[in-house]
Design a protein around this motif. Structure first.
Motif, mmCIF file in Angstrom:
data_model
loop_
_atom_site.group_PDB
_atom_site.id
_atom_site.type_symbol
_atom_site.label_atom_id
_atom_site.label_comp_id
_atom_site.label_asym_id
_atom_site.label_seq_id
_atom_site.Cartn_x
_atom_site.Cartn_y
_atom_site.Cartn_z
ATOM 1 N N UNK A 1 13.547 -10.197 -10.446
ATOM 2 C CA UNK A 1 13.935 -9.570 -9.199
ATOM 3 C C UNK A 1 13.979 -8.057 -9.409
ATOM 4 N N UNK A 2 13.534 -7.328 -8.375
ATOM 5 C CA UNK A 2 13.499 -5.875 -8.485
ATOM 6 C C UNK A 2 14.849 -5.278 -8.162
ATOM 7 N N UNK A 3 15.081 -4.140 -8.723
ATOM 8 C CA UNK A 3 16.342 -3.427 -8.525
ATOM 9 C C UNK A 3 16.358 -2.836 -7.113
ATOM 10 N N UNK A 4 17.422 -3.051 -6.326
ATOM 11 C CA UNK A 4 17.476 -2.473 -4.975
ATOM 12 C C UNK A 4 17.627 -0.957 -5.064
ATOM 13 N N UNK A 5 17.232 -0.297 -3.987
ATOM 14 C CA UNK A 5 17.315 1.160 -3.987
ATOM 15 C C UNK A 5 18.736 1.596 -3.639
ATOM 16 N N UNK A 6 19.066 2.802 -4.001
ATOM 17 C CA UNK A 6 20.415 3.321 -3.748
ATOM 18 C C UNK A 6 20.593 3.651 -2.269
ATOM 19 N N UNK A 7 21.834 3.798 -1.867
ATOM 20 C CA UNK A 7 22.131 4.150 -0.476
ATOM 21 C C UNK A 7 21.594 5.544 -0.157
ATOM 22 N N UNK B 1 2.553 7.345 0.796
ATOM 23 C CA UNK B 1 2.705 8.431 -0.179
ATOM 24 C C UNK B 1 3.346 9.652 0.478
ATOM 25 N N UNK B 2 2.938 9.952 1.701
ATOM 26 C CA UNK B 2 3.522 11.095 2.412
ATOM 27 C C UNK B 2 4.989 10.837 2.716
ATOM 28 N N UNK B 3 5.329 9.600 3.077
ATOM 29 C CA UNK B 3 6.719 9.246 3.338
ATOM 30 C C UNK B 3 7.549 9.418 2.070
ATOM 31 N N UNK B 4 7.024 8.954 0.953
ATOM 32 C CA UNK B 4 7.741 9.095 -0.317
ATOM 33 C C UNK B 4 7.945 10.568 -0.649
ATOM 34 N N UNK B 5 6.911 11.362 -0.457
ATOM 35 C CA UNK B 5 7.009 12.794 -0.734
ATOM 36 C C UNK B 5 8.020 13.466 0.189
ATOM 37 N N UNK B 6 7.982 13.126 1.474
ATOM 38 C CA UNK B 6 8.904 13.694 2.450
ATOM 39 C C UNK B 6 10.354 13.316 2.142
ATOM 40 N N UNK B 7 10.551 12.115 1.600
ATOM 41 C CA UNK B 7 11.899 11.655 1.262
ATOM 42 C C UNK B 7 12.385 12.237 -0.063
ATOM 43 N N UNK B 8 11.518 12.909 -0.786
ATOM 44 C CA UNK B 8 11.909 13.505 -2.061
ATOM 45 C C UNK B 8 11.902 12.506 -3.202
ATOM 46 N N UNK B 9 11.170 11.410 -3.028
ATOM 47 C CA UNK B 9 11.085 10.390 -4.083
ATOM 48 C C UNK B 9 10.031 10.791 -5.099
ATOM 49 N N UNK B 10 10.210 10.339 -6.319
ATOM 50 C CA UNK B 10 9.245 10.673 -7.368
ATOM 51 C C UNK B 10 7.954 9.883 -7.224
ATOM 52 N N UNK C 1 10.257 -1.087 -3.199
ATOM 53 C CA UNK C 1 11.468 -1.853 -3.524
ATOM 54 C C UNK C 1 12.364 -2.008 -2.298
ATOM 55 N N UNK C 2 11.991 -1.372 -1.193
ATOM 56 C CA UNK C 2 12.743 -1.491 0.067
ATOM 57 C C UNK C 2 11.804 -2.057 1.136
ATOM 58 N N UNK C 3 11.532 -3.360 1.083
ATOM 59 C CA UNK C 3 10.544 -3.943 2.008
ATOM 60 C C UNK C 3 10.926 -3.812 3.483
ATOM 61 N N UNK C 4 12.229 -3.774 3.793
ATOM 62 C CA UNK C 4 12.616 -3.645 5.206
ATOM 63 C C UNK C 4 12.243 -2.260 5.735
ATOM 64 N N UNK C 5 12.437 -1.221 4.918
ATOM 65 C CA UNK C 5 12.040 0.126 5.336
ATOM 66 C C UNK C 5 10.519 0.248 5.408
ATOM 67 N N UNK D 1 18.895 6.971 -1.509
ATOM 68 C CA UNK D 1 17.442 6.855 -1.352
ATOM 69 C C UNK D 1 17.115 6.209 -0.008
ATOM 70 N N UNK D 2 17.891 5.208 0.374
ATOM 71 C CA UNK D 2 17.687 4.527 1.663
ATOM 72 C C UNK D 2 17.846 5.533 2.806
ATOM 73 N N UNK D 3 18.895 6.344 2.745
ATOM 74 C CA UNK D 3 19.138 7.336 3.788
ATOM 75 C C UNK D 3 18.041 8.399 3.796
ATOM 76 N N UNK D 4 17.588 8.812 2.617
ATOM 77 C CA UNK D 4 16.532 9.825 2.538
ATOM 78 C C UNK D 4 15.226 9.293 3.124
ATOM 79 N N UNK D 5 14.912 8.049 2.819
ATOM 80 C CA UNK D 5 13.681 7.439 3.357
ATOM 81 C C UNK D 5 13.783 7.306 4.872
ATOM 82 N N UNK D 6 14.944 6.869 5.331
ATOM 83 C CA UNK D 6 15.151 6.708 6.772
ATOM 84 C C UNK D 6 14.998 8.045 7.499
#
Length: 128
Positions: free
Chosen positions: A1-7, A33-42, A49-53, A9-14
């Motif tokens: 099972x994959x590790x869930x993302x932090x709150x 990729x643009x969403x990840x970059x915009x959220x500040x993810x590496x 790891x956040x299939x609902x998002x 990271x969830x807020x940043x992605x949202x």
């Protein structure tokens, strides 16, 4: 099972998703990729790891693409109608030119007929 993302990271992605979808004037730039970059993810891995998002983002992308396709279809139809209007105006101009020429021709015939004396009539001035 994959590790869930932090709150966080969830807020940043949202927040990044909301920003991208609100200011998306160029539909081609809406990528994961643009969403990840915009959220500040590496990397994009956090998004996966956040299939609902990810599902919400992909659904929003489909909606944006459908809206964009509809807008393009409407724009294409407007262009077709404007071309048809221009063609019809050209035809109308040609028809008006032909009608004016026919009118001039008939006017000349009427004037020529009026100037010619009729057969069997006498000049009244001569007999008076």
């Amino acid at each position: 099972m994959t590790k869930p993302i932090s709150a966080a990271a969830h807020a940043a992605i949202d927040a990044a998703m909301a920003r991208l979808l609100a200011t998306a004037d160029d539909r081609a730039t809406l990528t994961i990729a643009r969403l990840a970059s915009e959220a500040g993810l590496l990397s994009r891995t956090t998004l996966y790891r956040a299939p609902e998002l990810l599902g919400r983002f992909q659904a929003a992308l489909k909606q944006c693409n459908a809206d964009c396709a509809t807008a393009l279809a409407v724009t294409d139809r407007i262009d077709e109608l404007e071309a048809e209007i221009a063609m019809l105006r050209g035809r109308e101009t040609d028809e008006m030119r032909e009608l004016r020429a026919a009118n001039r021709n008939m006017t000349q015939h009427i004037q020529a007929q009026a100037a010619r004396p009729r057969a069997g009539t006498t000049n009244r001035k001569a007999s008076a």
